[in-house]
Each structure stands twice: as C-alpha cells, then as structure tokens.
Design a protein around this motif. Structure first.
Motif, PDB file in Angstrom:
ATOM      1  N   CYS A   1      -7.948  -1.899  -3.709  1.00 30.48           N
ATOM      2  CA  CYS A   1      -8.832  -1.084  -3.043  1.00 30.48           C
ATOM      3  C   CYS A   1      -8.132   0.142  -3.083  1.00 30.48           C
ATOM      4  O   CYS A   1      -7.118   0.276  -2.593  1.00 30.48           O
ATOM      5  CB  CYS A   1      -8.955  -1.756  -1.459  1.00 30.48           C
ATOM      6  N   GLU A   2      -9.122   1.201  -3.498  1.00 26.00           N
ATOM      7  CA  GLU A   2      -8.453   2.591  -3.436  1.00 26.00           C
ATOM      8  C   GLU A   2      -9.599   3.192  -2.624  1.00 26.00           C
ATOM      9  O   GLU A   2     -10.769   2.987  -2.655  1.00 26.00           O
ATOM     10  CB  GLU A   2      -8.651   3.103  -5.051  1.00 26.00           C
TER      11      GLU A   2
ATOM     12  N   HIS B   1       0.895  -1.061   0.090  1.00 29.97           N
ATOM     13  CA  HIS B   1       0.103  -0.068   0.002  1.00 29.97           C
ATOM     14  C   HIS B   1       0.813   1.179  -0.230  1.00 29.97           C
ATOM     15  O   HIS B   1       1.887   1.269   0.273  1.00 29.97           O
ATOM     16  CB  HIS B   1      -0.773  -0.057   1.407  1.00 29.97           C
TER      17      HIS B   1
ATOM     18  N   ILE C   1     -15.077  -4.132   1.568  1.00 28.30           N
ATOM     19  CA  ILE C   1     -15.474  -4.717   0.466  1.00 28.30           C
ATOM     20  C   ILE C   1     -16.606  -5.686   0.732  1.00 28.30           C
ATOM     21  O   ILE C   1     -17.680  -5.751  -0.310  1.00 28.30           O
ATOM     22  CB  ILE C   1     -14.297  -5.901   0.222  1.00 28.30           C
TER      23      ILE C   1
ATOM     24  N   GLN D   1      -6.692  -7.738  -7.716  1.00 26.36           N
ATOM     25  CA  GLN D   1      -7.602  -6.887  -6.823  1.00 26.36           C
ATOM     26  C   GLN D   1      -7.040  -5.759  -6.072  1.00 26.36           C
ATOM     27  O   GLN D   1      -6.008  -6.026  -5.598  1.00 26.36           O
ATOM     28  CB  GLN D   1      -8.355  -8.046  -5.937  1.00 26.36           C
TER      29      GLN D   1
ATOM     30  N   ILE E   1     -10.193  -3.231   5.384  1.00 27.06           N
ATOM     31  CA  ILE E   1     -10.519  -3.470   3.958  1.00 27.06           C
ATOM     32  C   ILE E   1     -11.668  -4.605   3.571  1.00 27.06           C
ATOM     33  O   ILE E   1     -12.322  -4.421   2.747  1.00 27.06           O
ATOM     34  CB  ILE E   1      -9.178  -3.778   2.753  1.00 27.06           C
ATOM     35  N   ASP E   2     -11.657  -5.615   4.229  1.00 29.02           N
ATOM     36  CA  ASP E   2     -12.474  -6.716   4.139  1.00 29.02           C
ATOM     37  C   ASP E   2     -13.981  -6.179   4.673  1.00 29.02           C
ATOM     38  O   ASP E   2     -14.706  -6.391   3.737  1.00 29.02           O
ATOM     39  CB  ASP E   2     -11.957  -7.965   5.058  1.00 29.02           C
TER      40      ASP E   2
ATOM     41  N   ALA F   1     -14.684   3.934  -1.604  1.00 27.92           N
ATOM     42  CA  ALA F   1     -13.668   2.917  -1.920  1.00 27.92           C
ATOM     43  C   ALA F   1     -14.349   2.335  -3.026  1.00 27.92           C
ATOM     44  O   ALA F   1     -15.321   2.116  -3.457  1.00 27.92           O
ATOM     45  CB  ALA F   1     -13.893   1.947  -0.761  1.00 27.92           C
ATOM     46  N   SER F   2     -13.068   2.031  -3.996  1.00 22.08           N
ATOM     47  CA  SER F   2     -13.339   1.272  -5.191  1.00 22.08           C
ATOM     48  C   SER F   2     -12.627  -0.005  -5.201  1.00 22.08           C
ATOM     49  O   SER F   2     -11.508   0.162  -4.705  1.00 22.08           O
ATOM     50  CB  SER F   2     -12.821   1.965  -6.402  1.00 22.08           C
ATOM     51  N   VAL F   3     -13.442  -1.157  -5.386  1.00 18.31           N
ATOM     52  CA  VAL F   3     -12.640  -2.190  -5.084  1.00 18.31           C
ATOM     53  C   VAL F   3     -13.206  -3.367  -6.084  1.00 18.31           C
ATOM     54  O   VAL F   3     -14.258  -3.298  -6.704  1.00 18.31           O
ATOM     55  CB  VAL F   3     -13.451  -2.933  -3.850  1.00 18.31           C
TER      56      VAL F   3
END
Length: 143
Positions: free
Chosen positions: A49-50, A27, A103, A47, A99-100, A125-127
């Motif tokens: 995550c932003e 990260h 998501i 994969q 993060i989980d 968040a874009s995942v």
C-alpha cells in the motif's frame, strides 16, 4: 508512505543512493524526486500500500526540532530521493486497521483518491498485487 503487506521487494533507481529493501509488515516514508528504476519481488504473493501526499501538505507536518526529520527535510530540499530512516519500521495493528479500511473502501480502481483539495493536499493510495519485476517512475510534479 510505503507499507509492505506481503512479500519482499527491492527497488533500485538512478536517483536513489542505495537499493531499498522491504519485507512483510514493514513501512517507511520515501521521498521520490522523479524516481525511475526497477522494483523486484521475491515471492509470487506480494501486496503493498502506497499513500502519496503532496510535498506542500507533507512539509506542514514535519516536526522542526528532530534530527531525524531535519535530515529528511535536507534530502527533500536538495531534491534528492531517500528514506526517512535507514531502518524500516514494523506495521502496527492500528496501521493495519487503517490500511484495511483504505483497501476495502467502496471507491473503484487501482488508484483510490481519498481526498483532493488545495487545503488538504493530494492523498492517494495504490494497493494491489503486482508482477515480480516492474519498472517504476514517479514524478512529483505530475501528482
């Protein structure tokens, strides 16, 4: 904030001083001022995550007495794009857990708005999994 969960990626753009590379479980914090360029993935399974914060919200939490953050603040104030540090950091267990939860939250869509208010800034968040090569654009004025 960029979190590479699976796979390797490389981004290059007109406003970036150098290419940006990420590997699995890394990260970093990226300031992107109107970034336009290309991102490539080296594996089929990828994969990320932003988490995007409004600039005003983010600036409230930048420490004042840190060389690392002062350099990053200078990048921001000059309107350049760049990373907080040249070396990506490892994603910790605690980060994975947060993060989980993002998501797997019950909200729908690729872009999950977690909070949007004047006082708290914009957090999104874009995942997801993406194609091997994708053109990207980011304009902070449209956030």
């Amino acid at each position: 904030m960029h979190f590479a969960l699976k796979g390797r990626s490389r981004a290059a753009g007109e406003t970036l001083a150098a290419t940006i590379d990420f590997e699995t479980c890394q990260h970093n914090i990226l300031y992107g001022n109107s970034i336009c360029g290309q991102m490539q993935w080296e594996r089929e399974e990828f994969q990320l995550c932003e988490i995007n914060l409004s600039l005003d919200f983010f600036k409230k939490f930048l420490p004042d007495n840190s060389i690392l953050f002062n350099d990053f603040r200078n990048i921001i104030e000059k309107g350049k794009s760049g990373l907080l540090t040249d070396i990506n950091r490892r994603i910790t267990h605690e980060m994975h857990a947060l993060i989980d939860s993002i998501i797997n939250c019950e909200r729908k869509g690729c872009l999950k708005n977690i909070s949007r208010s004047q006082d708290h800034g914009v957090i999104a968040a874009s995942v997801g999994a993406v194609s091997r090569q994708q053109r990207f654009e980011h304009d902070p004025q449209k956030a």
